[in-house]
Design a protein around this motif. Structure first.
Motif, PDB file in Angstrom:
ATOM      1  N   ALA A 126     -58.578 -12.082 -32.404  1.00 33.44           N
ATOM      2  CA  ALA A 126     -59.075 -11.668 -31.151  1.00 33.44           C
ATOM      3  C   ALA A 126     -58.748 -11.065 -30.208  1.00 33.44           C
ATOM      4  O   ALA A 126     -59.614 -10.006 -29.744  1.00 33.44           O
ATOM      5  CB  ALA A 126     -58.841 -13.018 -30.289  1.00 33.44           C
ATOM      6  N   LEU A 127     -56.884 -11.068 -30.206  1.00 36.30           N
ATOM      7  CA  LEU A 127     -56.359 -10.071 -28.691  1.00 36.30           C
ATOM      8  C   LEU A 127     -56.195  -8.964 -29.427  1.00 36.30           C
ATOM      9  O   LEU A 127     -56.672  -8.194 -28.904  1.00 36.30           O
ATOM     10  CB  LEU A 127     -54.851 -10.707 -28.829  1.00 36.30           C
ATOM     11  N   LEU A 128     -56.220  -8.522 -30.511  1.00 32.85           N
ATOM     12  CA  LEU A 128     -55.810  -6.984 -31.196  1.00 32.85           C
ATOM     13  C   LEU A 128     -57.567  -6.678 -31.407  1.00 32.85           C
ATOM     14  O   LEU A 128     -57.780  -5.424 -30.599  1.00 32.85           O
ATOM     15  CB  LEU A 128     -55.765  -7.247 -32.932  1.00 32.85           C
ATOM     16  N   ALA A 129     -58.489  -7.197 -31.422  1.00 34.01           N
ATOM     17  CA  ALA A 129     -59.879  -6.685 -31.480  1.00 34.01           C
ATOM     18  C   ALA A 129     -60.280  -5.981 -30.283  1.00 34.01           C
ATOM     19  O   ALA A 129     -61.242  -4.939 -29.907  1.00 34.01           O
ATOM     20  CB  ALA A 129     -60.768  -8.028 -31.850  1.00 34.01           C
ATOM     21  N   VAL A 130     -59.232  -6.403 -28.815  1.00 35.61           N
ATOM     22  CA  VAL A 130     -59.891  -6.202 -27.757  1.00 35.61           C
ATOM     23  C   VAL A 130     -58.581  -4.936 -27.029  1.00 35.61           C
ATOM     24  O   VAL A 130     -58.443  -4.895 -25.720  1.00 35.61           O
ATOM     25  CB  VAL A 130     -60.087  -7.027 -26.614  1.00 35.61           C
ATOM     26  N   GLY A 131     -57.799  -4.820 -27.977  1.00 28.09           N
ATOM     27  CA  GLY A 131     -56.945  -3.299 -27.554  1.00 28.09           C
ATOM     28  C   GLY A 131     -55.306  -3.656 -27.256  1.00 28.09           C
ATOM     29  O   GLY A 131     -54.535  -2.836 -27.371  1.00 28.09           O
ATOM     30  N   PHE A 132     -54.998  -5.258 -27.868  1.00 27.01           N
ATOM     31  CA  PHE A 132     -53.602  -5.590 -27.334  1.00 27.01           C
ATOM     32  C   PHE A 132     -52.960  -5.567 -28.287  1.00 27.01           C
ATOM     33  O   PHE A 132     -53.518  -5.253 -29.638  1.00 27.01           O
ATOM     34  CB  PHE A 132     -53.734  -7.159 -27.136  1.00 27.01           C
ATOM     35  N   THR A 133     -51.837  -5.358 -27.879  1.00 34.65           N
ATOM     36  CA  THR A 133     -50.663  -4.693 -29.252  1.00 34.65           C
ATOM     37  C   THR A 133     -50.143  -5.365 -28.960  1.00 34.65           C
ATOM     38  O   THR A 133     -49.094  -6.469 -27.826  1.00 34.65           O
ATOM     39  CB  THR A 133     -50.008  -3.235 -28.709  1.00 34.65           C
ATOM     40  N   GLY A 134     -48.500  -5.711 -29.941  1.00 33.34           N
ATOM     41  CA  GLY A 134     -47.694  -6.476 -29.657  1.00 33.34           C
ATOM     42  C   GLY A 134     -46.636  -6.529 -28.875  1.00 33.34           C
ATOM     43  O   GLY A 134     -46.171  -4.967 -28.792  1.00 33.34           O
ATOM     44  N   LEU A 135     -45.611  -6.920 -28.076  1.00 35.15           N
ATOM     45  CA  LEU A 135     -44.909  -6.388 -27.199  1.00 35.15           C
ATOM     46  C   LEU A 135     -43.461  -7.294 -27.733  1.00 35.15           C
ATOM     47  O   LEU A 135     -42.412  -6.858 -27.531  1.00 35.15           O
ATOM     48  CB  LEU A 135     -45.165  -6.943 -25.757  1.00 35.15           C
ATOM     49  N   GLY A 136     -43.785  -8.267 -27.890  1.00 29.29           N
ATOM     50  CA  GLY A 136     -41.838  -8.862 -28.401  1.00 29.29           C
ATOM     51  C   GLY A 136     -42.727  -9.915 -29.569  1.00 29.29           C
ATOM     52  O   GLY A 136     -43.202 -10.283 -29.941  1.00 29.29           O
ATOM     53  N   ARG A 137     -41.075 -10.199 -30.802  1.00 23.25           N
ATOM     54  CA  ARG A 137     -41.350 -11.599 -31.727  1.00 23.25           C
ATOM     55  C   ARG A 137     -40.355 -12.246 -30.911  1.00 23.25           C
ATOM     56  O   ARG A 137     -39.040 -11.649 -30.983  1.00 23.25           O
ATOM     57  CB  ARG A 137     -41.715 -10.382 -33.281  1.00 23.25           C
ATOM     58  N   CYS A 138     -40.300 -13.444 -31.716  1.00 27.12           N
ATOM     59  CA  CYS A 138     -39.464 -14.969 -31.243  1.00 27.12           C
ATOM     60  C   CYS A 138     -39.365 -15.294 -32.643  1.00 27.12           C
ATOM     61  O   CYS A 138     -40.745 -15.785 -33.088  1.00 27.12           O
ATOM     62  CB  CYS A 138     -39.216 -15.242 -30.164  1.00 27.12           C
ATOM     63  N   ARG A 139     -38.333 -15.812 -33.452  1.00 22.07           N
ATOM     64  CA  ARG A 139     -38.775 -16.920 -34.424  1.00 22.07           C
ATOM     65  C   ARG A 139     -38.280 -18.609 -33.696  1.00 22.07           C
ATOM     66  O   ARG A 139     -37.588 -18.425 -33.143  1.00 22.07           O
ATOM     67  CB  ARG A 139     -37.539 -16.945 -35.195  1.00 22.07           C
ATOM     68  N   TYR A 140     -39.342 -19.207 -33.872  1.00 23.02           N
ATOM     69  CA  TYR A 140     -39.455 -20.362 -33.166  1.00 23.02           C
ATOM     70  C   TYR A 140     -38.777 -21.188 -34.649  1.00 23.02           C
ATOM     71  O   TYR A 140     -39.485 -21.875 -35.950  1.00 23.02           O
ATOM     72  CB  TYR A 140     -40.505 -21.207 -33.655  1.00 23.02           C
ATOM     73  N   LEU A 141     -37.731 -21.992 -34.689  1.00 24.22           N
ATOM     74  CA  LEU A 141     -36.678 -22.773 -35.877  1.00 24.22           C
ATOM     75  C   LEU A 141     -36.689 -24.490 -35.576  1.00 24.22           C
ATOM     76  O   LEU A 141     -36.703 -24.587 -34.275  1.00 24.22           O
ATOM     77  CB  LEU A 141     -35.160 -21.466 -36.352  1.00 24.22           C
ATOM     78  N   ARG A 142     -36.535 -24.848 -36.595  1.00 24.04           N
ATOM     79  CA  ARG A 142     -36.293 -26.401 -35.969  1.00 24.04           C
ATOM     80  C   ARG A 142     -35.432 -26.844 -36.700  1.00 24.04           C
ATOM     81  O   ARG A 142     -36.065 -26.674 -38.415  1.00 24.04           O
ATOM     82  CB  ARG A 142     -37.799 -26.790 -36.291  1.00 24.04           C
ATOM     83  N   ALA A 143     -34.654 -28.087 -37.021  1.00 22.27           N
ATOM     84  CA  ALA A 143     -34.075 -28.624 -37.740  1.00 22.27           C
ATOM     85  C   ALA A 143     -33.796 -30.214 -36.791  1.00 22.27           C
ATOM     86  O   ALA A 143     -33.685 -30.488 -36.352  1.00 22.27           O
ATOM     87  CB  ALA A 143     -32.448 -28.466 -37.927  1.00 22.27           C
ATOM     88  N   GLU A 144     -33.843 -31.270 -38.293  1.00 22.46           N
ATOM     89  CA  GLU A 144     -33.548 -32.827 -37.806  1.00 22.46           C
ATOM     90  C   GLU A 144     -32.245 -32.655 -38.038  1.00 22.46           C
ATOM     91  O   GLU A 144     -31.236 -31.957 -38.372  1.00 22.46           O
ATOM     92  CB  GLU A 144     -34.780 -33.628 -38.930  1.00 22.46           C
ATOM     93  N   LEU A 145     -31.730 -33.866 -36.926  1.00 20.81           N
ATOM     94  CA  LEU A 145     -30.225 -33.750 -36.753  1.00 20.81           C
ATOM     95  C   LEU A 145     -29.637 -35.870 -37.475  1.00 20.81           C
ATOM     96  O   LEU A 145     -31.129 -36.416 -37.538  1.00 20.81           O
ATOM     97  CB  LEU A 145     -29.744 -33.785 -35.350  1.00 20.81           C
ATOM     98  N   PRO A 146     -29.084 -35.604 -37.737  1.00 22.15           N
ATOM     99  CA  PRO A 146     -27.673 -35.226 -38.520  1.00 22.15           C
ATOM    100  C   PRO A 146     -27.625 -34.167 -39.263  1.00 22.15           C
ATOM    101  O   PRO A 146     -28.639 -34.348 -40.418  1.00 22.15           O
ATOM    102  CB  PRO A 146     -26.238 -35.458 -38.297  1.00 22.15           C
TER     103      PRO A 146
END
Length: 273
Positions: A126-146
């Motif tokens: 929906a964002l791309l459809a009205v002219g938005f473009t990507g500005l930044g990318r970040c990976r979201y990672l998760r781990a169980e401990l220990p």
């Protein structure tokens, strides 16, 4: 409204409370209080169903320092139709200004900046459809401990950073910092590895060993799991996101999603000479 927010929650993020929602609606966030304090004209739009339920919500504000409009957060159970309606309302409010989408961490999350690419695919479209473009990318990672079997380093200095509350781990040699990691004190059993940086001319075992120390520190502080935000477009030219990702994946981290930020240029009538 809390039910709507819970439907969009990513693993590792806190369950939204009424207090967190109140802070978000008031334009407050401990993640970056100065950036939030610099905003102006906060406005929230709620889309209701015919029976009085809530289909979606979007929060926007202006930023006087660059005359930009910001879409701060948007939740809609990832319905394209609802997202498109909310984005249209946000753009109508923004007028001809430059618009940024999801550039700040709200009080609804644990420092999360951006829109989840996979979890919010329809909103992304929906964002791309009205002219938005990507500005930044970040990976979201998760781990169980220990996590078993990780190496550890000796002679790691442990310090208390001023902000955020947590610990800073440093590896020094001859007065030079070879590697450091910053971990945030766990909230609800979830810790955050805010950063892990290593000098480019050091051995390959150093980042994995320091990560092992960092995860032990989080365990000692009461963490049951930890999350990482891994910037894919860092300012530091010597920082290698691919190498960092390999380190985290070797330590049993799982990529939950990618977080995207967006921008939309001003309309011609809003451009200034």
């Amino acid at each position: 409204m809390l039910e709507l927010l819970a439907a969009d929650r990513l693993p590792g993020q806190p369950i939204c409370t009424a207090l967190m929602l109140a802070d978000a609606l008031a334009g407050r966030s401990v993640a970056d209080p100065a950036a939030w304090a610099a905003l102006d004209g906060l406005v929230t739009t709620v889309l209701c169903t015919p029976d009085g339920g809530i289909d979606g919500i979007v929060c926007c504000a202006g930023r006087p320092c660059d005359d930009a409009s910001l879409i701060l957060w948007l939740h809609c159970r990832d319905s394209f139709e609802t997202a498109a309606t909310l984005i249209a309302r946000a753009l109508e409010w923004s007028g001809a200004r430059l618009v940024y989408a999801f550039p700040l961490a709200s009080s609804l999350t644990r420092g999360l900046i951006g829109l989840p690419e996979r979890r919010s695919r329809a909103t992304h479209e929906a964002l791309l459809a009205v002219g938005f473009t990507g500005l930044g990318r970040c990976r979201y990672l998760r781990a169980e401990l220990p996590v078993a079997g990780l190496p550890h380093l000796g002679h790691v200095e442990l310090k208390d950073p001023v902000s955020p509350p947590g610990k800073r781990l440093e590896v020094r040699r001859d007065g030079r910092v070879l590697a450091q990691a910053i971990v945030e004190r766990p909230v609800g059993g979830v810790g955050v590895i805010r950063s892990l940086t290593v000098a480019p001319d050091t051995c390959l075992d150093l980042p994995l060993g320091l990560l092992g120390n960092a995860m032990d520190v989080l365990l000692g502080l009461g963490a049951r799991e930890t999350i990482v935000y891994l910037d894919e477009s860092p300012d530091d030219p010597e920082w290698d996101p691919a190498a960092a990702l390999r380190t985290y994946l070797f330590a049993d981290f799982i990529e939950v999603d990618r977080l995207l930020t967006f921008t939309r240029p001003p309309t011609p009538s809003g451009m200034r000479g």
